[in-house]
Design a protein around this motif. Structure first.
Motif, mmCIF file in Angstrom:
data_model
loop_
_atom_site.group_PDB
_atom_site.id
_atom_site.type_symbol
_atom_site.label_atom_id
_atom_site.label_comp_id
_atom_site.label_asym_id
_atom_site.label_seq_id
_atom_site.Cartn_x
_atom_site.Cartn_y
_atom_site.Cartn_z
ATOM 1 N N ASN A 257 -11.908 -3.378 7.267
ATOM 2 C CA ASN A 257 -10.986 -4.260 6.549
ATOM 3 C C ASN A 257 -10.783 -3.761 5.108
ATOM 4 N N TYR A 258 -11.889 -3.382 4.459
ATOM 5 C CA TYR A 258 -11.772 -2.847 3.109
ATOM 6 C C TYR A 258 -11.021 -1.513 3.104
ATOM 7 N N ALA A 259 -11.245 -0.703 4.124
ATOM 8 C CA ALA A 259 -10.535 0.573 4.218
ATOM 9 C C ALA A 259 -9.037 0.346 4.357
ATOM 10 N N ARG A 260 -8.651 -0.685 5.167
ATOM 11 C CA ARG A 260 -7.218 -0.988 5.332
ATOM 12 C C ARG A 260 -6.624 -1.501 4.012
ATOM 13 N N LEU A 261 -7.402 -2.326 3.287
ATOM 14 C CA LEU A 261 -6.909 -2.816 1.992
ATOM 15 C C LEU A 261 -6.699 -1.655 1.016
ATOM 16 N N ALA A 262 -7.651 -0.706 1.021
ATOM 17 C CA ALA A 262 -7.505 0.463 0.152
ATOM 18 C C ALA A 262 -6.276 1.281 0.552
ATOM 19 N N TYR A 263 -6.076 1.426 1.855
ATOM 20 C CA TYR A 263 -4.922 2.197 2.344
ATOM 21 C C TYR A 263 -3.604 1.522 1.948
ATOM 22 N N GLU A 264 -3.563 0.193 2.043
ATOM 23 C CA GLU A 264 -2.334 -0.535 1.683
ATOM 24 C C GLU A 264 -2.013 -0.376 0.201
ATOM 25 N N LYS A 265 -3.050 -0.458 -0.660
ATOM 26 C CA LYS A 265 -2.825 -0.278 -2.092
ATOM 27 C C LYS A 265 -2.357 1.150 -2.393
ATOM 28 N N ALA A 266 -3.008 2.114 -1.736
ATOM 29 C CA ALA A 266 -2.646 3.512 -1.968
ATOM 30 C C ALA A 266 -1.219 3.787 -1.512
ATOM 31 N N THR A 267 -0.814 3.143 -0.404
ATOM 32 C CA THR A 267 0.561 3.304 0.088
ATOM 33 C C THR A 267 1.551 2.696 -0.883
ATOM 34 N N LYS A 268 1.223 1.512 -1.386
ATOM 35 C CA LYS A 268 2.102 0.825 -2.339
ATOM 36 C C LYS A 268 2.309 1.663 -3.600
ATOM 37 N N LEU A 269 1.250 2.334 -4.078
ATOM 38 C CA LEU A 269 1.320 3.105 -5.311
ATOM 39 C C LEU A 269 1.636 4.579 -5.058
ATOM 40 N N ASN A 270 1.849 4.920 -3.793
ATOM 41 C CA ASN A 270 2.183 6.301 -3.407
ATOM 42 C C ASN A 270 1.108 7.285 -3.868
ATOM 43 N N SER A 271 -0.164 6.872 -3.748
ATOM 44 C CA SER A 271 -1.279 7.756 -4.050
ATOM 45 C C SER A 271 -1.664 8.486 -2.768
ATOM 46 N N VAL A 272 -1.135 9.690 -2.602
ATOM 47 C CA VAL A 272 -1.267 10.406 -1.330
ATOM 48 C C VAL A 272 -2.718 10.757 -1.029
ATOM 49 N N ASP A 273 -3.449 11.274 -2.009
ATOM 50 C CA ASP A 273 -4.839 11.669 -1.767
ATOM 51 C C ASP A 273 -5.692 10.474 -1.343
ATOM 52 N N SER A 274 -5.461 9.328 -1.984
ATOM 53 C CA SER A 274 -6.226 8.134 -1.626
ATOM 54 C C SER A 274 -5.872 7.668 -0.210
ATOM 55 N N ARG A 275 -4.606 7.748 0.160
ATOM 56 C CA ARG A 275 -4.202 7.370 1.526
ATOM 57 C C ARG A 275 -4.912 8.245 2.549
ATOM 58 N N LEU A 276 -4.995 9.523 2.268
ATOM 59 C CA LEU A 276 -5.657 10.439 3.206
ATOM 60 C C LEU A 276 -7.135 10.111 3.354
ATOM 61 N N GLU A 277 -7.800 9.804 2.242
ATOM 62 C CA GLU A 277 -9.223 9.474 2.302
ATOM 63 C C GLU A 277 -9.460 8.174 3.080
ATOM 64 N N CYS A 278 -8.582 7.187 2.864
ATOM 65 C CA CYS A 278 -8.712 5.920 3.593
ATOM 66 C C CYS A 278 -8.473 6.127 5.092
ATOM 67 N N LEU A 279 -7.518 6.947 5.433
ATOM 68 C CA LEU A 279 -7.236 7.238 6.847
ATOM 69 C C LEU A 279 -8.435 7.921 7.503
ATOM 70 N N LYS A 280 -9.129 8.780 6.754
ATOM 71 C CA LYS A 280 -10.326 9.416 7.310
ATOM 72 C C LYS A 280 -11.360 8.374 7.731
#
Length: 572
Positions: A257-280
């Motif tokens: 759940n926390y990983a999905r929240l991090a991914y959603e924030k990273a997507t909203k802010l277009n932080s590509v590296d953070s999105r990749l880490e959350c997807l991992k």
């Protein structure tokens, strides 16, 4: 792994201090430089600032690069450093860490010319972050500690200490990171700045988690609460990610759940590296179907960001190349106009003098000289065109053709091929510049010494080192223009002769003023030359003729196989 998770923290902490420095620097810049095209440089800097704040990095990079090139290296040192720090920061933000490091290093010689620690702090911080992203922890710590030792305010020092702790975290030395971070939580400056406090507490909590300390969750939750209150979306990415790792084994659902929240924030802010880490994280802890879905997203994002960053690198390289070319052309045009004005004044003076003595004779002589001058110019122009055409054909055309063929047939996305292409382009550029300079009108004013140094540096290669001694001790402005032209051409011909025949590895040029004479000694460690060989080389004959034309003395050392030495003395 940890480095990529912490990129948003490092980036925005550095950006926070960058913006503080940005406002302080602008005040310093406006007060410290009042001359030398100040209005135009300020206009370019302001445009760079504007586009930077609007995240239009291509445009911002273009204007900061233009501002840097417009600056005078002696008068505009603060603005040069400011422009370079912006250029390096933009490249860093776009993922071009090696390019950012190269750009930032350009500021190092200028740092010695300023006493303002803010400039050094910013450059050292940018370089340290680049090394951190490149996993070169030793150099990252070296530049962070250089920044820490500067006389800056405590908030900046706390920011640098946080970056030092991040480096130790990446190295896996969480105990050392805790030793640095824990005292920061009690500092008044940190406590009064909630964003800095929340980041430091988050890193401290994560480090406690890695060493198995029960204090970890309390610090992580404390940081999360502050970031939610402040609506710090960038900071929330880090907090959610750290909590996801914390619950990864003990509570898989909460961790996801926390990983999905991090991914959603990273997507909203277009932080590509953070999105990749959350997807991992989501790939590792999800069901087969979900894991496949996350894997496909990961591959798509990773491919896209690679293309975008490569495009940005190419664009920055093109901007630098085009700006350098434009500057060279402007300097050439300026030199030509200056020389034309000087020639015009001399012609007018001669004409008026002759007319004052005798009108009839002056008309005859003037017409005769003009006709002869015209023929000579036509002949000289024709000979120059032939010489340039031959050089272009013999020296440049083949290189251009092979480079084009290489670019069309090779995969330029590989590092090796890209380096070969850049090397080929640099060779072509150097040859083009040399051909241009051989036929340019020469600058004999304030820029003479810099032009002379630049010409000599063009003969520096991996095999040959050209060094000078005493050049800056000479008052070149006191030497007549025609003598400076001869000095330039004589040194140029000696170096050309060296390149063709000497087979040396070291060239030394020594300048010394004795009374009303200038002595220049040329020495190399090549094969030397006999009297017969000297007489057979037209270039060296030209050297002797030039020196004698200004009533100078020249002496050649003719000992073969013991190096080549020339001494010439010119009355000034």
């Amino acid at each position: 792994m940890i480095l990529k998770k912490l990129r948003p923290i490092v980036y925005f902490l550095s950006l926070f201090f960058f913006l503080i420095l940005h406002s302080c620097e602008k005040k310093t810049l406006n007060n410290s430089i009042k001359k030398h095209n100040t209005a135009e440089i300020d206009r370019l800097v302001d445009l760079g600032d504007k586009y930077f704040e609007e995240s239009e990095y291509d445009s911002s990079y273009y204007y900061f690069n233009k501002a840097k090139l417009a600056c005078d290296e002696k008068k505009d040192v603060p603005k040069i450093i400011y422009s370079i720090s912006n250029l390096a920061t933009i490249q860093q933000n776009q993922g071009d860490y090696s390019g950012s490091e190269t750009t930032a290093m350009e500021a190092i010689p200028f740092l010695e010319k300023t006493t303002n620690p803010q400039y050094k702090w910013n450059i050292y911080t940018v370089i340290g972050i680049n090394y951190l992203y490149a996993y070169d922890y030793e150099n990252a710590l070296y530049y962070y500690y250089k920044a820490l030792n500067l006389k800056t305010d405590e908030l900046r020092k706390s920011g640098i200490k946080n970056n030092i702790a991040l480096t130790y975290m990446e190295m896996g030395n969480y105990k050392r990171a805790i030793q640095i971070l824990y005292p920061l939580t009690f500092k008044k400056e940190v406590l009064n700045d909630t964003e800095s406090f929340s980041r430091i507490v988050d890193n401290l909590g994560y480090s406690y988690f890695k060493v198995g300390n029960s204090k970890a969750l309390n610090y992580l939750n404390q940081s999360l609460k502050i970031k939610k209150q402040k609506k710090d979306d960038w900071g929330l990415i880090s907090s959610y990610y750290h909590l996801s790792e914390f619950y990864k084994k003990s509570n898989v659902n909460l961790g996801n759940n926390y990983a999905r929240l991090a991914y959603e924030k990273a997507t909203k802010l277009n932080s590509v590296d953070s999105r990749l880490e959350c997807l991992k994280l989501l790939i590792q802890n999800s069901s087969a179907n979900k894991s496949k879905e996350y894997s496909l997203k990961y591959l798509h994002i990773n491919d896209s960001i690679t293309k975008v960053r490569q495009k940005a690198k190419n664009q920055f390289a093109k901007i630098k190349y085009d700006s350098k070319k434009e500057k060279d052309e402007n300097l050439k045009l300026k030199a030509q106009k200056t020389l034309q004005l000087e020639h015009q004044k001399k012609r007018n003076l001669v004409l008026y003098t002759v007319v004052g003595i005798i009108i009839a004779i002056s008309i005859f002589i003037t017409n005769l000289l003009l006709a002869r001058n015209k023929r000579e110019k036509i002949k000289a122009s024709y000979n120059t065109e032939i010489r340039i055409a031959k050089k272009l054909h013999d020296e440049l055309a083949n290189d251009v053709y092979h480079t084009m063929a290489f670019a069309e047939t090779q995969d330029l996305s590989t590092k090796h091929n890209k380096e070969i292409l850049i090397s080929n382009l640099d060779t072509i550029y150097s040859r083009t510049r040399n051909i241009s300079r051989e036929n340019n009108a020469m600058e004999t004013g304030p820029l003479f010494i810099s032009d002379l140094k630049e010409m000599m540096s063009g003969f520096n290669t991996q095999e040959v080192n050209v060094i000078t001694n005493g050049m800056d001790s000479i008052n070149w402005m006191a030497i007549e223009s025609n003598k400076k032209i001869i000095i330039y051409r004589v040194i140029q011909e000696l170096l050309v002769n060296m390149k063709k025949h000497s087979q040396c590895s070291l060239v030394v040029l020594t300048f010394k003023k004795t009374g009303d004479k200038l002595q220049i000694d040329y020495t190399d460690n090549g094969v030397g030359a006999t009297i017969e060989q000297l007489n057979s080389k037209n270039g060296l004959q030209n050297v002797e003729n030039r020196i004698q034309a200004i009533k100078g003395l020249i002496n050649f050392d003719t000992k073969s196989n013991k190096g080549f030495k020339v001494q010439f003395i010119i009355p000034i």
